[in-house]
Structures are given as C-alpha cells and as structure tokens.
Design an enzyme around this catalytic site. Sequence first.
Site, mmCIF file in Angstrom:
data_model
loop_
_atom_site.group_PDB
_atom_site.id
_atom_site.type_symbol
_atom_site.label_atom_id
_atom_site.label_comp_id
_atom_site.label_asym_id
_atom_site.label_seq_id
_atom_site.Cartn_x
_atom_site.Cartn_y
_atom_site.Cartn_z
ATOM 1 N N HIS A 52 8.685 -1.585 -0.476
ATOM 2 C CA HIS A 52 7.325 -1.418 0.022
ATOM 3 C C HIS A 52 6.814 0.009 -0.178
ATOM 4 O O HIS A 52 6.987 0.857 0.689
ATOM 5 C CB HIS A 52 7.320 -1.791 1.508
ATOM 6 C CG HIS A 52 5.976 -1.744 2.143
ATOM 7 N ND1 HIS A 52 4.799 -1.891 1.442
ATOM 8 C CD2 HIS A 52 5.619 -1.560 3.441
ATOM 9 C CE1 HIS A 52 3.785 -1.816 2.269
ATOM 10 N NE2 HIS A 52 4.254 -1.604 3.488
ATOM 11 N N CYS A 112 -0.790 -1.031 4.467
ATOM 12 C CA CYS A 112 -0.096 -2.023 3.643
ATOM 13 C C CYS A 112 -1.034 -3.062 3.032
ATOM 14 O O CYS A 112 -0.628 -3.813 2.155
ATOM 15 C CB CYS A 112 0.967 -2.736 4.472
ATOM 16 S SG CYS A 112 1.906 -1.635 5.543
ATOM 17 N N CYS A 140 0.142 -8.120 6.496
ATOM 18 C CA CYS A 140 -0.279 -7.315 7.638
ATOM 19 C C CYS A 140 -0.391 -5.853 7.235
ATOM 20 O O CYS A 140 0.031 -5.445 6.153
ATOM 21 C CB CYS A 140 0.712 -7.479 8.790
ATOM 22 S SG CYS A 140 2.374 -6.877 8.439
#
Length: 398
Positions: A354, A88, A384
Amino acid sequence: MPSYIPYGAYWSTPFARWQGSLSHLNSIELAAHVAKNALAQRQITTDQIDYAAYGMTVIQPGCFYAAPWFNAMIGAEHLGGPILNQACATGPRLISAAMGEIALGSASTVLLASGDRTSNGAHVYYPAPSGPGGTGQAEDWVLGSFNYDPWAKGAMVQTAENVANRFGIGTEEQHEVVLHREAQYQDALADDRAFQKRYMDAAFEVPDARFKKTVKVLSGDEGVYPSNPEKLAALKPVVPGGTVTFAGQTHPADGAAGMIVVDSAERAADLVGGSNPVIEILGVAQAREEKGFMPAAPIKAAENVLRQTGFSITDIDVFKSHNPFAVNDIAFARAFDLDWRKMNNYGSSLIWGHPQGPTGLRAIIEMIEELEIRGGGIGLFQGCAAGDSAMALVLRVL
C-alpha cells in the site's frame, strides 16, 4: 455521462515494501519517469493530453509544485492541473476529478498519475513561538498518520478492531482471508507473471536517485512474504485483547501508477486502436462512516455508487477492494451477502502492499484486466481512506 479509459492506457510499477528498492527515489520524479516511458511505449504524445492531475499523500521535496513539476518532467509544460490527496482513496478521487473536468467540457483527454513513498517519511516541525518556552509541535508524517486520527483519537488498527467487533469477526476468519488472498495473488504470478505483464513492465529498471543509471531490476512486487496456517496461528493481535494481527493488515510500500481518461469511446479508439475493449466509467461515489469505523466505510460508498448508477449488487461481475485489513473484505461481504472468496481475484493491496496514492489506481487497473479476461462485464471497486471515509467506482468493459 460516462467517461472512458482507453484499453491498455494505464500502468503501474511493481510495489516495493517500504525501505526497499524504491526508498531512495523522490516519488514525484519516479512517477514522471514511469509515466514518460509508459506514454512512449503506448505511442501517446503529450500534445494529445489537455488536462492532468497528480495524486500524492506523502510529502516529498518539491511537492508544493508536484503537478506542474510532474507535467514538465514528462514533456507537457503546457499543462497545469491540481494536486489531489484523499489518503488511500486518492486513486478513485483522481478518476472522479477527470470525470468532472470532462463533464464541464474543460478537458477531453486527461492524464492521471500518482506516486507515493512511505519510506523515509518526513519528520515535520511546526514552530510555535507562543508555546511554552517557544517549543513547537512535531509530526511524523507517515507513522504519525498511521497511529493517530485527530478526530477519532486512535490508530487505524483500532478502527479495524471496532469493525471486527461490530460484525463479530475473529482472528481465524481474518487469517483465512489472508491465505486465500495470497493464493489469488499467485494467479497473477502464473505463467511468468502473465497477468501482471498486462499493465506492468516485465522487468522494471530501478534508477538511481539522479535518474542517470539503473541500480537494480525488479521482476514484480518486492517484499511479499508467503504465509502458512502454522505461521499465522502463532501471531498475536497487535492490540491487546483484539483480533487483528500483523498478517491481517497490509504493509506500507512505495510505487507509482497512472492512466488516461477520455470523453468518448471514439477518442479512446483513436489513442489505442479501435479493436480493443471499450471501458466505460459509469459512476464514482463517496461516503463516511461513524467515527472510528474506517473499514466499514466502503459499504456506504458502494451503496451510493450502486444507487447512482442504477445497478444492484447482483449485477456486479467483478469485485475489487483496497483492503488494508482483512476485516474490510469480511465486513463488506457480510453487508451485501457475498462470498469474500469471490472478491479480489489476482491479488489486492492486502498482499501486494500500500503506497497509498497509487493503490486504488492499480486495483482498478487489475479489475479492468480481469473483466477483459472474462469477456467483459461490470466491475465495482471500493476502498476506505483515512478519516472513516471511502470511495467506490463502477465501470463496464464491453
């Protein structure tokens, strides 16, 4: 030495919830299709680019050749470049790589792009002739990664529960964050999506799998479902006895994003015009948290980038985060004595989804545009990533 982002030399597709309107497209081909059009719209030619890097986290057909294949598809066959994956945090990792090449004197104008498709994730089989009966090992690339960290021995949602327990964060406060983030996202949709149109096509034409014809037109993100207090109150935690509901976490998505990074304000002005804001990237840093505490890792990454750049948290004008869980923002705000309501104006990944690789790039782009609207200032992005890691970035808009 700082690197620079030419104002407006960045872009993002709408993000579509997985198994939605982008699920039939190879993400590398989609990213190239989008980048080629974006560069043409901005009158940036590929011969002006001397380095490129491609970010991806979900394997696709042909991904062994992802970066050179991407470059060739946009008409830049002279460019090589790496494939980068930091889950990510791939977006800020791409920017860090660009800054490194520029600092080494190896590049002056860098193209960064990322495309990911969580839809239809690969099911991988690893042969193991020495296994019992010759049986191999199987892995679900997307769902398996969500559900099991081989080091922490648990699912990502469990890391959110661990952080919620450390900071005393309950379900009700997480749902307050969700409702507030949804309201902030509505600001990006106001006036016929005026904010999003700063970096995203007003109407994104979705191609067919052969990129020969348009099969659908997306007017913004797809699959963002509004909540209300009553609906949220009826939800149960995903982990029995826990605090995190499905609403308190983001949804997997598909999409692509990209940007240009250059070595000087003068080169930025040459690419897009001299009357635009100057965007300086001042620092990028990483960190890793205790095993199984992924949503807390951005706290350490932010501390590191603030130390690197010489700023304090009170110097920051705009905060943007990749928040796969509402827990992320609450923990970060408590660590720095901030009001989480002041973070993530105009939206965040908690709401718009996402796709992994492109997520951080889009958030950083939105941070730049928010700073431009307020007349300049300093922005901090943090997010994160898998393995209890994180990255943070500080930039300034003049």
